[in-house]
Design a protein around this motif. Structure first.
Motif, PDB file in Angstrom:
ATOM      1  N   TRP A 155      -7.687   7.297  -3.596  1.00 50.21           N
ATOM      2  CA  TRP A 155      -7.130   7.042  -2.977  1.00 50.21           C
ATOM      3  C   TRP A 155      -7.104   5.905  -2.806  1.00 50.21           C
ATOM      4  N   VAL A 156      -7.711   4.988  -2.757  1.00 49.82           N
ATOM      5  CA  VAL A 156      -8.983   3.811  -2.682  1.00 49.82           C
ATOM      6  C   VAL A 156      -8.708   3.345  -4.165  1.00 49.82           C
ATOM      7  N   ALA A 157      -9.608   3.879  -4.437  1.00 51.31           N
ATOM      8  CA  ALA A 157      -9.911   3.978  -5.833  1.00 51.31           C
ATOM      9  C   ALA A 157      -7.925   3.406  -7.207  1.00 51.31           C
ATOM     10  N   GLN A 158      -7.841   4.581  -6.445  1.00 50.94           N
ATOM     11  CA  GLN A 158      -6.331   4.067  -7.234  1.00 50.94           C
ATOM     12  C   GLN A 158      -5.050   3.276  -6.696  1.00 50.94           C
ATOM     13  N   ALA A 159      -5.830   3.317  -5.033  1.00 56.41           N
ATOM     14  CA  ALA A 159      -4.924   1.174  -4.961  1.00 56.41           C
ATOM     15  C   ALA A 159      -5.363   0.006  -5.641  1.00 56.41           C
ATOM     16  N   LEU A 160      -6.602  -0.240  -5.397  1.00 58.01           N
ATOM     17  CA  LEU A 160      -7.281  -1.465  -6.010  1.00 58.01           C
ATOM     18  C   LEU A 160      -6.987  -1.580  -7.847  1.00 58.01           C
ATOM     19  N   ARG A 185       1.155  -7.013  -4.737  1.00 62.42           N
ATOM     20  CA  ARG A 185       0.605  -4.881  -5.562  1.00 62.42           C
ATOM     21  C   ARG A 185       0.362  -4.297  -4.665  1.00 62.42           C
ATOM     22  N   LEU A 186      -1.086  -4.545  -3.819  1.00 59.00           N
ATOM     23  CA  LEU A 186      -1.748  -3.745  -3.015  1.00 59.00           C
ATOM     24  C   LEU A 186      -1.570  -3.100  -2.068  1.00 59.00           C
ATOM     25  N   SER A 187      -0.693  -4.656  -1.100  1.00 55.74           N
ATOM     26  CA  SER A 187       0.223  -4.487  -0.210  1.00 55.74           C
ATOM     27  C   SER A 187       1.558  -2.879  -0.073  1.00 55.74           C
ATOM     28  N   GLU A 188       2.552  -3.554  -1.374  1.00 52.78           N
ATOM     29  CA  GLU A 188       3.189  -2.473  -1.922  1.00 52.78           C
ATOM     30  C   GLU A 188       2.915  -1.079  -2.063  1.00 52.78           C
ATOM     31  N   PHE A 189       1.640  -1.108  -2.991  1.00 54.23           N
ATOM     32  CA  PHE A 189       1.410   1.063  -2.887  1.00 54.23           C
ATOM     33  C   PHE A 189       0.718   0.830  -1.812  1.00 54.23           C
ATOM     34  N   ILE A 190       0.137   0.382  -1.062  1.00 52.84           N
ATOM     35  CA  ILE A 190       0.099   0.859   0.676  1.00 52.84           C
ATOM     36  C   ILE A 190       0.519   1.464   1.661  1.00 52.84           C
ATOM     37  N   GLY A 191       1.354   0.375   1.618  1.00 51.33           N
ATOM     38  CA  GLY A 191       3.144   0.164   2.107  1.00 51.33           C
ATOM     39  C   GLY A 191       3.544   1.618   1.637  1.00 51.33           C
ATOM     40  N   GLY A 192       3.758   1.741   0.290  1.00 50.82           N
ATOM     41  CA  GLY A 192       4.758   2.699   0.141  1.00 50.82           C
ATOM     42  C   GLY A 192       4.664   3.894   0.201  1.00 50.82           C
ATOM     43  N   ARG A 206      -3.967   0.583  -9.065  1.00 51.39           N
ATOM     44  CA  ARG A 206      -2.502  -0.155  -9.090  1.00 51.39           C
ATOM     45  C   ARG A 206      -2.174  -1.378  -8.566  1.00 51.39           C
ATOM     46  N   ALA A 207      -3.175  -2.378  -8.214  1.00 49.74           N
ATOM     47  CA  ALA A 207      -2.717  -3.984  -7.953  1.00 49.74           C
ATOM     48  C   ALA A 207      -3.097  -4.695  -9.006  1.00 49.74           C
ATOM     49  N   GLY A 208      -3.716  -4.646  -9.736  1.00 50.33           N
ATOM     50  CA  GLY A 208      -3.742  -4.788 -10.755  1.00 50.33           C
ATOM     51  C   GLY A 208      -5.370  -4.869 -11.174  1.00 50.33           C
ATOM     52  N   LEU A 209      -6.382  -4.036 -10.581  1.00 54.05           N
ATOM     53  CA  LEU A 209      -7.790  -4.435 -10.663  1.00 54.05           C
ATOM     54  C   LEU A 209      -8.052  -3.513 -12.021  1.00 54.05           C
ATOM     55  N   PRO A 210      -9.423  -4.034 -12.607  1.00 49.42           N
ATOM     56  CA  PRO A 210     -10.059  -2.996 -13.295  1.00 49.42           C
ATOM     57  C   PRO A 210     -10.930  -1.404 -13.164  1.00 49.42           C
TER      58      PRO A 210
END
Length: 223
Positions: free
Chosen positions: A183-188, A137-144, A190-194
């Motif tokens: 952006w970094v916080a959003q990426a984490l 999911r992290l890869s998908e967010f950054i790649g997206g 979106r990956a599913g981290l709290p």
């Protein structure tokens, strides 16, 4: 490696403008920990700027291309910032003043032959053990957020001071409320981290939230 995002690198200007938020100070040291299961992903404090370090083996989906772009790399760092400040130095007071205003953004991709905790020290890094689903999911967010060229690959717009540092056009725009650290916080998140990106402007906020998340997912380093 980077100069950081426009808002955070220009604190004297922003303070004069009354933009230094009370909740952005005194966040404390990030937690250095040993991953317990999963893949170690790195939240890196670069001063006023945060980045995410992903092991090459965990790059998937739209980010898998970087395995070919950076053969021999062990970790790839991803950072976000305003295009004009990331790829070219400001040359006048006027440019500094307009730094926080909206504009095109870029994603910096930096290849490392080691891990961030070894390169920058444990005090500058939070280790986040993530499952395969979370790294995907992290890869998908950054790649997206990477704009694509006609060949379908991320659109390269500049090369940094070293060949392992590349800048790619971002789909999203940089704004005062969508900074490098947000952006970094959003990426984490979106990956599913709290980790929440609500109200994030400064690096200390991201590191503190990352440290709290790490405390729930790993144990401190030690014997």
């Amino acid at each position: 490696m980077t100069r950081g995002c426009a808002v955070s690198r220009r604190l004297p200007v922003l303070a004069a403008l009354g933009l230094l938020l009370a909740g952005c100070a005194g966040t404390g040291r990030p937690l250095a920990c040993r991953a317990v299961g999963g893949t170690a992903v790195y939240l890196v404090d670069r001063g006023w700027h945060t980045e995410i370090g992903v092991p090459v083996a965990a790059l998937s989906g739209p980010l898998a291309v970087y395995r070919d772009i950076f053969p021999g790399a062990r970790t790839v760092l991803f950072g976000y910032g305003k295009k004009t400040f990331f790829t070219a130095p400001a040359s006048s007071v006027e440019e500094y003043l307009i730094g926080p205003f909206p504009g095109p953004a870029v994603v910096q991709v930096f290849a490392m032959t080691t891990t961030p905790d070894r390169a920058y020290g444990p005090d500058a890094v939070v280790v986040l053990p993530m499952s395969r689903a979370e790294t995907d999911r992290l890869s998908e967010f950054i790649g997206g957020d990477l704009e694509r060229g006609r060949d379908g690959r991320p659109r390269l717009i500049a090369v940094g001071h070293r060949p392992e540092s590349l800048f790619y056009a971002a789909r999203s725009r940089y704004t005062l409320f969508h900074t490098c650290n947000g952006w970094v916080a959003q990426a984490l998140g979106r990956a599913g981290l709290p980790v929440s990106d609500d109200g994030v402007v400064f690096a200390g906020q991201v590191m503190a939230r990352g440290a709290r998340a790490a405390a729930m997912m790993c144990r401190p380093e030690g014997p």
